[in-house]
Design an enzyme around this catalytic site. Structure first.
Site, PDB file in Angstrom:
ATOM      1  N   LYS A  54       0.576  -1.199  -0.126  1.00 54.03           N
ATOM      2  CA  LYS A  54       0.067   0.208  -0.103  1.00 54.03           C
ATOM      3  C   LYS A  54       0.728   1.379   0.016  1.00 54.03           C
ATOM      4  O   LYS A  54       0.588   2.218  -0.646  1.00 54.03           O
ATOM      5  CB  LYS A  54      -0.990   0.078   1.281  1.00 54.03           C
ATOM      6  CG  LYS A  54      -2.086  -1.050   1.179  1.00 54.03           C
ATOM      7  CD  LYS A  54      -2.896  -1.207   2.441  1.00 54.03           C
ATOM      8  CE  LYS A  54      -3.693  -2.171   2.542  1.00 54.03           C
ATOM      9  NZ  LYS A  54      -4.225  -2.754   3.678  1.00 54.03           N
ATOM     10  N   GLN A  98      -5.123  -1.519   9.654  1.00 52.95           N
ATOM     11  CA  GLN A  98      -5.053  -2.822   9.085  1.00 52.95           C
ATOM     12  C   GLN A  98      -5.762  -3.718   9.922  1.00 52.95           C
ATOM     13  O   GLN A  98      -5.438  -3.823  11.257  1.00 52.95           O
ATOM     14  CB  GLN A  98      -3.664  -3.017   8.979  1.00 52.95           C
ATOM     15  CG  GLN A  98      -3.341  -4.253   8.168  1.00 52.95           C
ATOM     16  CD  GLN A  98      -3.835  -4.407   6.818  1.00 52.95           C
ATOM     17  OE1 GLN A  98      -3.847  -3.531   6.013  1.00 52.95           O
ATOM     18  NE2 GLN A  98      -4.108  -5.591   6.248  1.00 52.95           N
ATOM     19  N   ASP A 121     -11.513   2.656   4.178  1.00 54.80           N
ATOM     20  CA  ASP A 121     -11.860   1.393   3.843  1.00 54.80           C
ATOM     21  C   ASP A 121     -13.206   1.174   3.793  1.00 54.80           C
ATOM     22  O   ASP A 121     -13.938   0.570   3.541  1.00 54.80           O
ATOM     23  CB  ASP A 121     -11.643   0.887   5.147  1.00 54.80           C
ATOM     24  CG  ASP A 121     -10.245  -0.124   5.071  1.00 54.80           C
ATOM     25  OD1 ASP A 121     -10.113  -0.627   4.041  1.00 54.80           O
ATOM     26  OD2 ASP A 121      -9.629  -0.400   6.122  1.00 54.80           O
TER      27      ASP A 121
HETATM   28  N1  GUN Z   1      -7.071  -6.584   6.103  1.00 51.03           N
HETATM   29  C1  GUN Z   1      -7.023  -7.563   4.874  1.00 51.03           C
HETATM   30  N2  GUN Z   1      -7.969  -6.803   4.174  1.00 51.03           N
HETATM   31  C2  GUN Z   1      -8.090  -5.453   4.695  1.00 51.03           C
HETATM   32  C3  GUN Z   1      -9.006  -4.290   4.244  1.00 51.03           C
HETATM   33  O1  GUN Z   1      -9.320  -4.369   2.897  1.00 51.03           O
HETATM   34  N3  GUN Z   1      -8.722  -3.320   4.938  1.00 51.03           N
HETATM   35  C4  GUN Z   1      -8.277  -3.347   6.262  1.00 51.03           C
HETATM   36  N4  GUN Z   1      -8.027  -2.124   6.906  1.00 51.03           N
HETATM   37  N5  GUN Z   1      -7.538  -4.450   6.761  1.00 51.03           N
HETATM   38  C5  GUN Z   1      -7.526  -5.462   5.785  1.00 51.03           C
END
Ligand code: GUN
Length: 300
Positions: A54, A98, A121
């Site tokens: 990311k 996350q 998100d």
């Molecule tokens: N962990 C796995 N996929 C995601 C996601 O799309 N967003 C977040 N915040 N954590 C994750």
């Protein structure tokens, strides 16, 4: 029939290009650089890989990336204090915590402490409510990526029969809302659905998001249907050698590709779209925060 393979990797690259072009224009015209803060608590190896990826892609499209790594035993109050600081930081337009979080942290409380306008998100309860009532919201990245691919593939989705297999808060439920927003007739199927083959067999659009390796065989699928496979499952691959594994989706690709009109592969389908949509959401959040024109084609 042999299905067209939907190239998610190429499509994600085109989304990132659009984001980068808009970010460059934003910087030129207003001096504003969108910023994304990613918070990682603990040392989960998969999460570390995601977070690194990311950060790298955020910088590649010209945005600022802020990474905050906290020890696994960090008190919940410290995480909430960090989120409060990021909520009030004008250089931060998007905040992503996350998941999963360590067991001593309350996931709902943490997510709902993020400013909804910065919730890239789309997990905050306000954004869930806005999406459910057809109002402007931040939309979860994976379903947004699926919607973009479906629109690109099919044009208008109006009136089509869609089935979403899986009812998670992160994919299944928001996906169903987005399809409804595009005027599909939507069925949400799940582990208790009585006649899953029958339900799938009526659908023009199948979105599989259950997390069970190859559970949808080709003979369930209506000829010509568009199949979006969200699953990423690692299975043994003895044909590649002892102890080897490979990634497969929730759909049995080989048989489904003989029946479907179009299908996303695993890997290289939905996966790359998720981070591309995170970047798109960060840009959207930045534009909304500054009352600037939002990019076309990058929102629901
Ligand atoms: N962990 C796995 N996929 C995601 C996601 O799309 N967003 C977040 N915040 N954590 C994750």
């Amino acid at each position: 029939m042999t299905a067209q393979i939907i190239d998610g990797k190429a499509f994600a690259a085109s989304v990132r290009e659009k984001v980068a072009a808009h970010v460059a224009r934003l910087k030129d015209e207003s001096g504003i650089t969108p910023g994304l803060a990613v918070v990682l608590v603990g040392e989960d190896p998969a999460s570390q890989v995601y977070v690194r990826s990311k950060g790298k892609q955020t910088v590649e499209v010209g945005m600022n990336s802020y990474e905050h790594k906290l020890e696994a035993n960090t008190p919940e109050a410290d995480l909430l204090a960090l989120i409060d600081k990021l909520n009030n930081d004008p250089a931060v337009h998007g905040i992503l915590v996350q998941l999963p979080l360590p067991d001593h942290m309350r996931e709902d409380l943490v997510i709902n402490s993020i400013d909804p306008a910065k919730d890239v998100d789309g997990f905050h309860i306000s954004n869930v409510g806005l999406l459910g009532t057809g109002q402007k919201s931040m939309v979860p990245c994976t379903p947004l990526g699926c919607l973009m691919m479906l629109r690109e593939q099919l044009g208008s989705l109006s009136g089509l029969d869609a089935v979403v297999i899986g009812r998670s808060n992160i994919v299944g439920k928001p996906m169903a809302q987005l399809l409804l927003g595009d005027s599909c007739t939507v069925t949400i199927a799940h582990s208790r659905t009585k006649d899953l083959p029958g339900v799938v067999g009526r659908a023009d659009i199948v979105v599989a998001a259950v997390g069970r390796a190859e559970m949808v065989p080709g003979d369930w699928i209506k000829p010509g249907a568009t199949v979006i496979d969200v699953g990423i499952n690692r299975i043994d691959a003895p044909e590649k050698g002892e102890g080897k594994t490979r990634l497969v989706g929730d759909v049995h690709f080989e048989s489904a590709a003989k029946v479907a009109g179009a299908i996303t592969p695993v890997p290289g389908g939905v996966g790359p779209m998720t981070i591309a949509c995170l970047l798109a959401n960060t840009l959207t959040a930045c534009c909304r925060a500054n009352e600037l024109t939002e990019p076309d084609g990058l929102t629901a």
